[in-house]
Design a protein around this motif. Sequence first.
Motif, PDB file in Angstrom:
ATOM      1  N   THR A   9       0.844  -1.191   0.000  1.00 41.17           N
ATOM      2  CA  THR A   9       0.000   0.000   0.000  1.00 41.17           C
ATOM      3  C   THR A   9       0.883   1.246   0.000  1.00 41.17           C
ATOM      4  OG1 THR A   9      -0.078   0.093   2.406  1.00 41.17           O
ATOM      5  CG2 THR A   9      -1.772  -1.217   1.305  1.00 41.17           C
ATOM      6  N   HIS A  10       0.226   2.382  -0.226  1.00 45.71           N
ATOM      7  CA  HIS A  10       0.956   3.654  -0.192  1.00 45.71           C
ATOM      8  C   HIS A  10       1.567   3.874   1.189  1.00 45.71           C
ATOM      9  CE1 HIS A  10       1.907   7.872  -0.899  1.00 45.71           C
ATOM     10  NE2 HIS A  10       1.300   8.152   0.245  1.00 45.71           N
ATOM     11  N   GLN A  11       0.834   3.538   2.251  1.00 50.84           N
ATOM     12  CA  GLN A  11       1.340   3.721   3.612  1.00 50.84           C
ATOM     13  C   GLN A  11       2.563   2.851   3.865  1.00 50.84           C
ATOM     14  OE1 GLN A  11      -1.786   3.241   2.782  1.00 50.84           O
ATOM     15  NE2 GLN A  11      -2.991   4.957   3.650  1.00 50.84           N
ATOM     16  N   GLU A  12       2.525   1.616   3.331  1.00 42.03           N
ATOM     17  CA  GLU A  12       3.658   0.717   3.509  1.00 42.03           C
ATOM     18  C   GLU A  12       4.881   1.214   2.752  1.00 42.03           C
ATOM     19  OE1 GLU A  12       6.078  -2.435   4.631  1.00 42.03           O
ATOM     20  OE2 GLU A  12       4.203  -1.670   5.482  1.00 42.03           O
ATOM     21  N   LEU A  13       4.655   1.721   1.537  1.00 39.79           N
ATOM     22  CA  LEU A  13       5.766   2.272   0.761  1.00 39.79           C
ATOM     23  C   LEU A  13       6.402   3.465   1.466  1.00 39.79           C
ATOM     24  CD1 LEU A  13       4.373   2.117  -2.888  1.00 39.79           C
ATOM     25  CD2 LEU A  13       6.329   0.850  -1.986  1.00 39.79           C
ATOM     26  N   GLN A  14       5.553   4.331   2.043  1.00 35.79           N
ATOM     27  CA  GLN A  14       6.062   5.489   2.764  1.00 35.79           C
ATOM     28  C   GLN A  14       6.874   5.063   3.975  1.00 35.79           C
ATOM     29  OE1 GLN A  14       5.767   8.842   1.769  1.00 35.79           O
ATOM     30  NE2 GLN A  14       7.380   8.948   3.327  1.00 35.79           N
ATOM     31  N   LYS A  15       6.374   4.024   4.676  1.00 32.73           N
ATOM     32  CA  LYS A  15       7.092   3.517   5.847  1.00 32.73           C
ATOM     33  C   LYS A  15       8.462   2.983   5.438  1.00 32.73           C
ATOM     34  CE  LYS A  15       6.745   0.310   9.747  1.00 32.73           C
ATOM     35  NZ  LYS A  15       8.097  -0.241   9.531  1.00 32.73           N
ATOM     36  N   ARG A  16       8.488   2.254   4.314  1.00 32.21           N
ATOM     37  CA  ARG A  16       9.764   1.713   3.846  1.00 32.21           C
ATOM     38  C   ARG A  16      10.728   2.844   3.474  1.00 32.21           C
ATOM     39  NH1 ARG A  16       7.912  -3.309  -0.161  1.00 32.21           N
ATOM     40  NH2 ARG A  16       6.695  -4.462   1.400  1.00 32.21           N
ATOM     41  N   MET A  17      10.200   3.909   2.860  1.00 30.06           N
ATOM     42  CA  MET A  17      11.039   5.051   2.493  1.00 30.06           C
ATOM     43  C   MET A  17      11.588   5.735   3.743  1.00 30.06           C
ATOM     44  SD  MET A  17      11.274   5.395  -0.818  1.00 30.06           S
ATOM     45  CE  MET A  17      11.739   7.110  -1.029  1.00 30.06           C
ATOM     46  N   ASP A  18      10.730   5.865   4.772  1.00 29.33           N
ATOM     47  CA  ASP A  18      11.152   6.519   6.003  1.00 29.33           C
ATOM     48  C   ASP A  18      12.224   5.718   6.729  1.00 29.33           C
ATOM     49  OD1 ASP A  18       9.357   8.527   5.492  1.00 29.33           O
ATOM     50  OD2 ASP A  18       7.800   7.729   6.821  1.00 29.33           O
ATOM     51  N   ASP A  19      12.215   4.391   6.522  1.00 29.47           N
ATOM     52  CA  ASP A  19      13.174   3.527   7.209  1.00 29.47           C
ATOM     53  C   ASP A  19      14.534   3.482   6.522  1.00 29.47           C
ATOM     54  OD1 ASP A  19      11.342   2.921   9.144  1.00 29.47           O
ATOM     55  OD2 ASP A  19      10.687   1.041   8.231  1.00 29.47           O
TER      56      ASP A  19
END
Length: 278
Positions: A9-19
């Motif tokens: 999901t978009h939220q998961e992609l954002q989380k991966r980017m933040d990590d």
Amino acid sequence: MINNDGKPTHQELQKRMDDIPAVWIKCPICGHAIYKKHMNEYRDCPECHYGFRLGAQDRIKMVCDEFEPINLDIKAPAKFNDPKYLAKLEKARKVTGLNEGVLSGIATIDGHKAAVGVMDWRFVMGSLGSATGEIIARLFEKATELNMPVILFTASGGARMQEGIESLMQMAKVSEAVAKHSKAGLLYISYLCDPTTGGVTASFAMQGDLIFSEPHTLIGFAGRRVIERTIQQIPPKNFQRAETLLKNGFLDAIIKRADMKETLSNVLALHEGGGSND
């Protein structure tokens, strides 16, 4: 989280980017990108020599051969009990390992003794509270008692307004201690670091016998927006940078971090009468 089609999901992609860890750092002055693993020991930009902000302990290690801290137990009085303010103080103490926004002590630099204070910008933006002022005033008093020069590294956003008028009173208290130290014929080196602003600039930061700065340090009293609204004009881009202050006679020298320790050592030697004509 994964969508029905098997894609994140978009939220998961954002989380991966933040990590993803940041491996590059950009100089705020010249825009040069620096690979973090290639950052030099002085933590400054290889292009324009802007010094990235340092904590108090890191600067002490960079300058002093020996350092014996004093006044470590001083902290904001219990009467300042606003929950939001107390939370700020607690967070700052965890981040810096200090009770207050300045670390002071008796130091040795290439064999020369000096009382040294370093303001830490990470502690509520290096703001000047009642405990900060008390520590700095006591540093000057101790130096006067021991017949020692003072080196004070400033880095501050100005008065700590959560403490009201008592934060502003620190300007006078420290200035009085500086005056007594000066009357005793002792040397005070004020070393302005990024940023040095507000009431700190308006008092003890600019009262040194010698006033040094690092390249491109932000130095001023009021902020740019306040000045623009007051004078109804747009000031020059770099009017509050160290280079402009040097040009207009407010600084004695701009010193790169690589030369900081040697310069201070030479000045202390001259003050002790140990300089040569070489």
